[in-house]
Design a protein around this motif. Structure first.
Motif, PDB file in Angstrom:
ATOM      1  N   UNK A 111       3.827  -4.578 -14.855  1.00 31.19           N
ATOM      2  CA  UNK A 111       3.147  -5.414 -13.801  1.00 31.19           C
ATOM      3  C   UNK A 111       1.976  -6.308 -14.218  1.00 31.19           C
ATOM      4  N   UNK A 112       1.607  -5.787 -15.494  1.00 33.21           N
ATOM      5  CA  UNK A 112       0.456  -6.638 -15.922  1.00 33.21           C
ATOM      6  C   UNK A 112       0.498  -7.579 -17.090  1.00 33.21           C
TER       7      UNK A 112
ATOM      8  N   UNK B  48       0.696  -1.125   0.093  1.00 31.83           N
ATOM      9  CA  UNK B  48      -0.121  -0.026  -0.075  1.00 31.83           C
ATOM     10  C   UNK B  48       1.029   1.289   0.065  1.00 31.83           C
ATOM     11  N   UNK B  49       1.906   1.391   0.790  1.00 28.17           N
ATOM     12  CA  UNK B  49       2.761   2.323   0.785  1.00 28.17           C
ATOM     13  C   UNK B  49       3.621   2.585  -0.529  1.00 28.17           C
TER      14      UNK B  49
ATOM     15  N   UNK C 192      -4.964   2.979  -6.713  1.00 24.53           N
ATOM     16  CA  UNK C 192      -5.656   1.823  -7.099  1.00 24.53           C
ATOM     17  C   UNK C 192      -5.497   0.774  -7.949  1.00 24.53           C
ATOM     18  N   UNK C 193      -4.722   1.158  -8.989  1.00 22.95           N
ATOM     19  CA  UNK C 193      -4.331   0.270 -10.292  1.00 22.95           C
ATOM     20  C   UNK C 193      -3.168  -0.489  -9.607  1.00 22.95           C
ATOM     21  N   UNK C 194      -2.266   0.146  -8.961  1.00 22.69           N
ATOM     22  CA  UNK C 194      -1.152  -0.553  -8.439  1.00 22.69           C
ATOM     23  C   UNK C 194      -1.583  -1.753  -7.240  1.00 22.69           C
ATOM     24  N   UNK C 195      -2.734  -1.199  -6.745  1.00 19.73           N
ATOM     25  CA  UNK C 195      -2.979  -2.013  -5.585  1.00 19.73           C
ATOM     26  C   UNK C 195      -3.515  -3.465  -6.196  1.00 19.73           C
TER      27      UNK C 195
ATOM     28  N   UNK D 166     -10.833  -0.644  -2.944  1.00 21.87           N
ATOM     29  CA  UNK D 166      -9.934  -0.263  -4.166  1.00 21.87           C
ATOM     30  C   UNK D 166     -10.831   0.363  -5.210  1.00 21.87           C
ATOM     31  N   UNK D 167     -11.933  -0.212  -5.389  1.00 18.14           N
ATOM     32  CA  UNK D 167     -13.048  -0.225  -6.334  1.00 18.14           C
ATOM     33  C   UNK D 167     -13.452   1.494  -6.195  1.00 18.14           C
TER      34      UNK D 167
END
Length: 383
Positions: A140-141, A13-14, A307-310, A266-267
């Protein structure tokens, strides 16, 4: 008190928060791409350069902090990506070196290249840095070509090499993936949009503000289209899920859509971030007196990127998938530091609110009064 799993998620999260802040602060890069586009004469270009020159250290410091946090909390990612995909990271570093040189020397007496050449350096950094960062985050994706030798980590192998890159391009292959480029271009146009809104807020010049409002609209359209395209790709893409009992990854269709549905917080963050960015754009473009659009869009950018990174790391997701060997992919559980290290770092992390408060104070002190033509004519301390 805190479990190992909680500490892993806490540090992700950080790291995601730092990533969101970094993308927001890249308004410096975006504004620099407008030096020649918006600035019609030397006075106007000087105002733009000095406006961004007072903020560029925030962006660079956040970039270094982001990398440092990743290194400390998820060292296997750091060693795999920075040790294997080094050309893309070196290219990013080069653009920031050009930026630092340009700010330092463009107004020095006796330089041989001329002020315009240094400003071209700023434009190059402004265009390339967001694209490279976006392409790197896109992996990452979409994945990267690497192999992790788990036996080496357990001390069972005959070689001290833990991971190796399976491509001779060493990171530049990320720039050849179309979806990585879509995200990179989206960040580039987002940076230009935020840069325009920041200049509207910081420059006290009605002529420049009128041009900037038109430019914000020009840059916002491709940004929105590219971001929506990447979001559709993301929510329909397959991902890798970590099975703790089997200690293995399994493919999962619509993985990131499932993450979005499984993580309501996150949503909400993604929805609120998107709405705030659109609100900042609308107020800037259609309200002729509005100068605070950067703060709506800035907060929205941090929330949306975070949120995308989470989505990339939570819910047992491989945040750094390998398409060479899927079982070498990295997730929070198999790439993080020891529990002791994460606990010690978490104690040090209690100082973060004080650091943020200092940054806010310094920002306010630097921006007090904004920038005007008169100030640029009479001040001796300028870029």
């Amino acid at each position: 008190m805190f479990t190992y799993t909680f500490l892993q998620q806490y540090w992700w999260v950080l790291v995601s928060l730092l990533g969101g802040l970094l993308v927001f602060l890249m308004f410096v890069q975006g504004a620099n791409t407008l030096i020649f586009r918006i600035g019609r004469d030397e006075a106007e270009r000087t105002m733009i350069v000095n406006s961004t020159g007072r903020k560029w250290e925030f962006t660079f410091t956040t970039l270094v902090t982001f990398g440092g946090a990743f290194f400390a909390s998820f060292p296997l990612f750091y060693s795999t990506s920075f040790g294997g995909a080094y050309w893309v990271w070196m290219l990013l570093l080069l653009t920031f070196v050009l930026q630092a040189v340009a700010y330092e020397y463009q107004n020095k007496p006796g330089h041989v290249m001329g002020r315009t050449a240094y400003r071209v350096f700023l434009v190059c950094n402004g265009l390339l840095a967001p694209i490279i960062v976006g392409a790197a985050v896109g992996t990452f994706f979409t994945g990267s070509p690497f192999v992790v030798e788990h036996n080496a980590m357990n001390g069972m192998g005959l070689t001290p090499v833990i991971s190796r890159w399976a491509s001779s391009w060493h990171g530049l292959e990320a720039l050849a993936n179309p979806w990585n480029l879509v995200l990179g271009l989206a960040l580039c146009f987002l940076a230009r949009t935020l840069g325009g809104m920041y200049l509207i807020n910081n420059l006290h010049d009605d002529t420049l503000r009128q041009r900037l409002r038109r430019q914000v609209l020009v840059d916002a359209v491709p940004f929105v289209l590219l971001f929506v395209a990447f979001l559709v790709f993301l929510l329909t893409a397959s991902g890798l899920t970590w099975d703790p009992s089997a200690q293995a990854f399994t493919p999962e269709p619509y993985k990131y859509l499932h993450n979005l549905l499984a993580l309501p917080v996150v949503s909400v963050m993604l929805l609120c971030g998107t709405v705030l960015v659109l609100l900042g754009l609308a107020r800037t473009v259609w309200c002729s007196k509005e100068t605070r659009g950067i703060w709506y869009a800035g907060i929205g950018t941090v929330l949306a990127v975070m949120s995308v990174l989470l989505l990339a790391g939570l819910n047992h997701t491989a945040y750094y998938p390998s398409y060479t060997d899927p079982q070498s992919s990295l997730c929070l559980a198999n790439s993080c530091s020891s529990e002791f290290t994460l606990r010690v770092m978490s104690v040090a992390g209690l100082a973060i609110p004080f650091v943020l408060a200092y940054i806010a104070y310094a920002w306010h002190a630097i921006d007090k009064g904004g920038i005007s033509r008169d100030e640029m004519q009479h001040t001796e301390h300028k870029y």
